[in-house]
Design a protein around this motif. Structure first.
Motif, short mmCIF file in Angstrom:
data_model
loop_
_atom_site.label_atom_id
_atom_site.label_comp_id
_atom_site.label_asym_id
_atom_site.label_seq_id
_atom_site.Cartn_x
_atom_site.Cartn_y
_atom_site.Cartn_z
N SER A 75 0.83 -1.20 0.00
CA SER A 75 0.00 0.00 0.00
C SER A 75 0.87 1.26 0.00
O SER A 75 1.87 1.32 0.71
CB SER A 75 -0.89 -0.03 1.24
OG SER A 75 -1.87 0.96 1.11
N THR A 121 -1.05 5.73 -8.61
CA THR A 121 -0.40 6.89 -9.21
C THR A 121 0.18 6.54 -10.59
O THR A 121 0.02 7.31 -11.55
CB THR A 121 0.72 7.41 -8.28
OG1 THR A 121 0.15 7.68 -7.00
CG2 THR A 121 1.40 8.63 -8.83
N GLN A 130 -10.39 2.06 -8.61
CA GLN A 130 -10.42 1.42 -7.30
C GLN A 130 -11.80 1.55 -6.66
O GLN A 130 -12.32 0.62 -6.07
CB GLN A 130 -9.34 2.06 -6.40
CG GLN A 130 -8.78 1.15 -5.34
CD GLN A 130 -7.41 1.60 -4.82
OE1 GLN A 130 -6.84 2.59 -5.29
NE2 GLN A 130 -6.89 0.89 -3.86
N1 LIG Z 1 -3.58 13.39 -4.64
C1 LIG Z 1 -2.48 13.16 -3.91
N2 LIG Z 1 -1.76 14.18 -3.38
C2 LIG Z 1 -0.65 13.96 -2.66
N3 LIG Z 1 -0.15 12.74 -2.42
C3 LIG Z 1 -0.81 11.67 -2.90
C4 LIG Z 1 -2.02 11.83 -3.66
N4 LIG Z 1 -2.45 10.59 -4.02
C5 LIG Z 1 -1.56 9.72 -3.50
N5 LIG Z 1 -0.58 10.37 -2.83
C6 LIG Z 1 0.58 9.73 -2.16
O1 LIG Z 1 1.29 8.99 -3.14
C7 LIG Z 1 1.74 7.76 -2.62
C8 LIG Z 1 1.30 6.64 -3.53
O2 LIG Z 1 -0.11 6.56 -3.52
P1 LIG Z 1 -0.92 5.55 -4.42
O3 LIG Z 1 -2.35 5.83 -4.21
O4 LIG Z 1 -0.40 5.60 -5.79
O5 LIG Z 1 -0.51 4.17 -3.76
P2 LIG Z 1 -1.03 2.69 -4.05
O6 LIG Z 1 0.17 1.86 -4.32
O7 LIG Z 1 -2.09 2.73 -5.08
O8 LIG Z 1 -1.64 2.26 -2.63
P3 LIG Z 1 -2.93 1.34 -2.28
O9 LIG Z 1 -2.46 -0.08 -2.45
O10 LIG Z 1 -3.18 1.64 -0.85
O11 LIG Z 1 -4.05 1.72 -3.19
C9 LIG Z 1 1.21 7.67 -1.20
O12 LIG Z 1 2.26 8.00 -0.34
C10 LIG Z 1 0.13 8.70 -1.14
O13 LIG Z 1 0.03 9.25 0.13
#
Ligand SMILES: Nc1ncnc2c1ncn2[C@@H]1O[C@H](COP(=O)(O)OP(=O)(O)OP(=O)(O)O)[C@@H](O)[C@H]1O
Ligand SMILES: [Mg+2]
Length: 255
Positions: free
Chosen positions: A43, A49, A92
């Motif tokens: 996570s 992203t 998601q």
């Molecule tokens: N809109 C945003 N503004 C600032 N930071 C963000 C934003 N969206 C995500 N982040 C940060 O970017 C990082 C990656 O987030 P992301 O949502 O891509 O992770 P993920 O691998 O999809 O996690 P998960 O498995 O929980 O969905 C995290 O540290 C998150 O806090």
């Protein structure tokens, strides 16, 4: 001699930051046509992203994304729009419109991107719902069907415009294992039938071993890829204990 097909998706040295905070740095990989390709990792490592960068909801701060050898990142607004029409996306949150029937939900992209007459749109929406096993549920609202059925309805909507590439963020999240496996089977069936390229973000280890042709694993501290390959090979060959640990907790919902 085999001729390598042009990659369906190519990501070259991609970097992305939210304001000052660097999330991805130096990410490069390719997805082959008709491949089921998984983006995995813990996570917060940047999977969503990365997906948002691939589909143009975010712009890379460095590097480039290409589809069928054509730059998406540097394309003009019109070409980007044309390329976007060839993608299907299932995010998601799932996000069906709760005030619309399933049929109306699936009709939305058709109404937005085509000039098809209403009766044709009705035929297509019925066909797409049948494709995901929801024939007869056209007039149901999302609140009147189960979570697994909502995922399938979301998939029907993602397929509305006959996309060449479908992007999924956590398709099995919130589903029981049997429903999740059924959804996996449906994903494989769509790929086999239409030759669709499928990119899936997931932490579901059963799903990864069940249907992924290849995976990349992202890592939060590396801000990029720490493993790449077939799931079975990555699980055995990786010298990185994080990779092995992630892929060997079968049956456990990784957090
Ligand atoms: N809109 C945003 N503004 C600032 N930071 C963000 C934003 N969206 C995500 N982040 C940060 O970017 C990082 C990656 O987030 P992301 O949502 O891509 O992770 P993920 O691998 O999809 O996690 P998960 O498995 O929980 O969905 C995290 O540290 C998150 O806090
Ligand atoms: Mg995510």
């Amino acid at each position: 001699m085999t001729i390598e097909a042009k990659p369906a998706i190519e990501v070259k040295d991609l970097a992305f930051s939210y304001e000052e905070s660097v999330i991805l740095d130096g990410v490069s990989f390719s997805v082959r046509p008709a491949e089921i390709f998984f983006i995995i990792g813990g996570s917060g490592c940047g999977k969503t992203t990365l997906l948002r960068n691939l589909v143009g909801l975010e712009r890379p701060t460095r590097g480039e994304v290409l589809f069928d050898g054509k730059s998406f990142t540097h394309a003009d607004a019109n070409s980007r729009k044309e390329m976007l029409k060839t993608f299907g996306m299932l995010f998601q949150s799932g996000a069906l419109w709760t005030s619309l029937t399933l049929s109306q939900n699936i009709a939305l992209p058709l109404e937005e991107y085509t000039r098809l007459p209403a009766d044709e749109i009705r035929n297509i929406t019925a066909f797409k719902l049948a494709q995901v096993g929801l024939a007869g549920f056209e007039e149901h609202y999302p609140s009147e069907i189960s979570g697994g059925m909502r995922k399938r309805a979301g998939l029907a909507r993602a397929l509305a415009l006959d996309p060449r590439i479908v992007f999924f963020d956590e398709p099995s999240a919130g589903l029981d294992p049997v429903t999740a496996r059924n959804l996996d089977e449906l994903i494989v069936q769509i790929r086999d039938t239409f030759g669709t390229t499928i990119v899936v973000v997931s932490h579901d280890v059963d799903s990864i071993f069940g249907i992924a042709d290849r995976v990349i694993m992202l890592d939060r501290s590396k801000k990029g890829i720490i493993a790449e390959g077939k799931p079975s090979e990555v699980a055995v060959d990786s010298a990185n204990p994080k990779v092995v640990e992630f892929l060997t907790r079968r049956g456990v919902k990784a957090g």
